[in-house]
Design an enzyme around this catalytic site. Structure first.
Site, PDB file in Angstrom:
ATOM      1  N   GLU A  77       4.376  -6.528  15.856  1.00 18.58           N
ATOM      2  CA  GLU A  77       4.612  -5.653  16.988  1.00 18.58           C
ATOM      3  C   GLU A  77       3.205  -6.992  18.701  1.00 18.58           C
ATOM      4  OE1 GLU A  77       5.319  -3.096  17.555  1.00 18.58           O
ATOM      5  OE2 GLU A  77       5.104  -1.878  15.406  1.00 18.58           O
ATOM      6  N   HIS A 107      -7.999   5.081  17.836  1.00 21.10           N
ATOM      7  CA  HIS A 107      -7.217   5.734  17.224  1.00 21.10           C
ATOM      8  C   HIS A 107      -7.689   5.306  15.972  1.00 21.10           C
ATOM      9  CE1 HIS A 107      -3.710   8.529  16.222  1.00 21.10           C
ATOM     10  NE2 HIS A 107      -3.630   8.140  15.541  1.00 21.10           N
ATOM     11  N   GLU A 108      -6.453   4.774  14.843  1.00 21.80           N
ATOM     12  CA  GLU A 108      -6.858   3.909  13.688  1.00 21.80           C
ATOM     13  C   GLU A 108      -8.370   4.431  13.400  1.00 21.80           C
ATOM     14  OE1 GLU A 108      -4.563   4.498  11.955  1.00 21.80           O
ATOM     15  OE2 GLU A 108      -2.949   4.251  13.729  1.00 21.80           O
ATOM     16  N   ASP A 124       0.654  -3.481  11.880  1.00 16.97           N
ATOM     17  CA  ASP A 124       1.998  -4.352  11.967  1.00 16.97           C
ATOM     18  C   ASP A 124       2.494  -5.124  12.924  1.00 16.97           C
ATOM     19  OD1 ASP A 124       4.760  -5.156  11.892  1.00 16.97           O
ATOM     20  OD2 ASP A 124       5.970  -2.824  12.677  1.00 16.97           O
ATOM     21  N   ASP A 172       0.725  -0.885  -0.090  1.00 20.18           N
ATOM     22  CA  ASP A 172      -0.350   0.035  -0.437  1.00 20.18           C
ATOM     23  C   ASP A 172       0.809   1.421  -0.230  1.00 20.18           C
ATOM     24  OD1 ASP A 172       0.776   0.105   2.478  1.00 20.18           O
ATOM     25  OD2 ASP A 172      -0.507  -0.021   3.633  1.00 20.18           O
ATOM     26  N   MET A 190      -6.976  10.832  19.316  1.00 21.60           N
ATOM     27  CA  MET A 190      -5.912  11.322  18.386  1.00 21.60           C
ATOM     28  C   MET A 190      -5.144  11.675  18.188  1.00 21.60           C
ATOM     29  SD  MET A 190      -8.552   9.386  16.072  1.00 21.60           S
ATOM     30  CE  MET A 190      -7.647  10.191  14.854  1.00 21.60           C
ATOM     31  N   GLY A 207       8.768  -3.538  11.984  1.00 24.25           N
ATOM     32  CA  GLY A 207       9.279  -4.107  12.665  1.00 24.25           C
ATOM     33  C   GLY A 207       8.937  -3.786  14.196  1.00 24.25           C
ATOM     34  N   HIS A 219      -9.121   8.024  12.448  1.00 22.84           N
ATOM     35  CA  HIS A 219      -9.028   8.062  10.452  1.00 22.84           C
ATOM     36  C   HIS A 219      -9.589   7.844  10.181  1.00 22.84           C
ATOM     37  CE1 HIS A 219      -5.276   9.746  12.270  1.00 22.84           C
ATOM     38  NE2 HIS A 219      -4.412   8.697  12.337  1.00 22.84           N
TER      39      HIS A 219
END
Length: 377
Positions: A261, A286-287, A258, A233, A304, A239, A290
């Site tokens: 994690e 949080h995401e 990720d 993307d 945020m 990492g 978005h």
């Protein structure tokens, strides 16, 4: 060891590896013995700490990497035609000042200890400044409109300290119920999926939005998945720690985490044996912001806000978050001004779960044990 036993071992081990290979990401319990005692884990941006006290006008080996960091998150808008230099130049000094303003740090333009401590914290992969048209720390209400000129900057609003993406993208007004689904290759458990359900509920509690899980991944409005490194993307993961996740503005719907994690699914994350433990719900809440159209906020307590320390939890929407999401979608008629989910929630996480690679010792060891048990008995 006779030939038959050897054949059994090879067959059992091969089948075990095949079964694991069917899953691109697995969740497994915390294994503290895999972390060497007293040795802090290497993370993506640890080397930046070495730049404490660097001065304007001088060259420092590796400073180009810090410039790449600032470029990635919008503080240096234009990359040079080749590569960034190691010179502490005016562009870097200006980037540092803007960064310090956004993160409520004394504005000096210098790489002091407090600034670098903030820089190396784990964070969201979404830029703080997008296309030079947004800012994390507006403080006042602003508006830019095209006034009929198609060549001017897109319309952009900021109110208080919350921000929205350029052009104020949102899900269509008539589409108040959004579907979400999980990348099938991850084969997530119901427990893991329930963390995302709770995260979605925090936003629907305060705004005119509903979220429903569907098994139809490719038809879902929101597509969630754990991926490693370069996953196609244009926003590769780096990492352990560094960037934890990223999500795209409406109506793209992609939400990537990720896989490297140490994701804590439940329990007291602050007590995790892993110093790299990351609370899954905190990042998910949080995401999702978005995904719904919110940018980053300079309010440190806000969901945020771009960074979160490992072994910490932040899942309760603040006033800034609530104002932001209601500015875009309106208020949930049932919302009474205080979230029912916001009972005192501390940093938490006993042990944890993480997305592991196929060749993780914690996976291979049980497989070998399983294979040898079949060999011996």
């Amino acid at each position: 060891m006779n030939k038959q036993h050897l054949q059994n071992l090879i067959f059992t081990f091969t089948i075990s590896i095949f079964l694991v290979a069917l899953v691109s990401a697995r969740l497994f319990p915390d294994v503290p013995s895999l972390i060497p005692p007293g040795i802090p884990p290497a993370t993506a941006w640890d080397a930046f700490r070495n730049f404490t006290g660097c001065h304007h006008g001088e060259n420092y080996n590796g400073l180009s990497n810090l410039k790449n960091y600032f470029h990635r998150f919008g503080y240096i808008p234009h990359a040079p035609p080749t590569n960034f230099s190691d010179n502490f130049d005016d562009d870097l000094a200006a980037a540092i000042k803007t960064y310090q303003k956004n993160f409520n740090i004394n504005i000096t333009g210098e790489l002091d200890e407090k600034t670098l401590h903030q820089i190396v914290l784990p964070r969201c992969g979404v830029a703080d400044i997008i296309n030079g048209t947004t800012t994390m720390n507006p403080g006042t209400e602003t508006e830019t409109t095209s006034n009929g000129d198609s060549n001017s900057k897109p319309r952009f609003h900021t109110v208080s300290h919350f921000t929205v993406f350029p052009g104020q993208p949102r899900w269509p007004a008539g589409k108040q119920e959004l579907t979400y689904s999980f990348y099938p290759g991850n084969e997530l458990t119901k427990t893991v999926k329930s963390v995302f359900a709770t995260a979605f509920a925090r936003w629907s509690e305060v705004a005119r939005l509903k979220f429903t899980e569907t098994e139809l991944y490719y038809n879902a409005d929101i597509k969630i998945g754990f991926f490693s490194g370069d996953h196609g993307d244009g926003e590769p993961f780096d990492g352990i720690l560094g960037t934890l996740a990223h999500a795209f503005s409406p109506t793209n719907g992609r939400f990537h985490l990720d896989a490297a994690e140490d994701w804590v699914v439940s329990g007291d994350v602050s007590k995790s044996a892993l110093p790299t433990a990351v609370d899954l719900e905190s990042v998910a809440v949080h995401e999702i912001g978005h995904l719904l159209g919110l940018g980053h906020s300079s309010v440190e307590e806000a969901i945020m806000f771009p960074t979160i320390s490992s072994r910490s939890k932040k899942v309760v929407l603040t006033e800034d978050d609530v104002k932001g999401i209601q500015y875009i979608y309106g208020r949930n008629p049932s919302f009474n001004g205080s979230t029912t989910m916001s009972s005192p929630e501390k940093n938490s996480g006993n042990g944890g779960c993480r997305v592991a690679s196929l060749w993780s010792p914690s996976i291979l060891f049980p497989l070998l044990t399983f294979a040898f048990s079949h060999l011996m008995f």
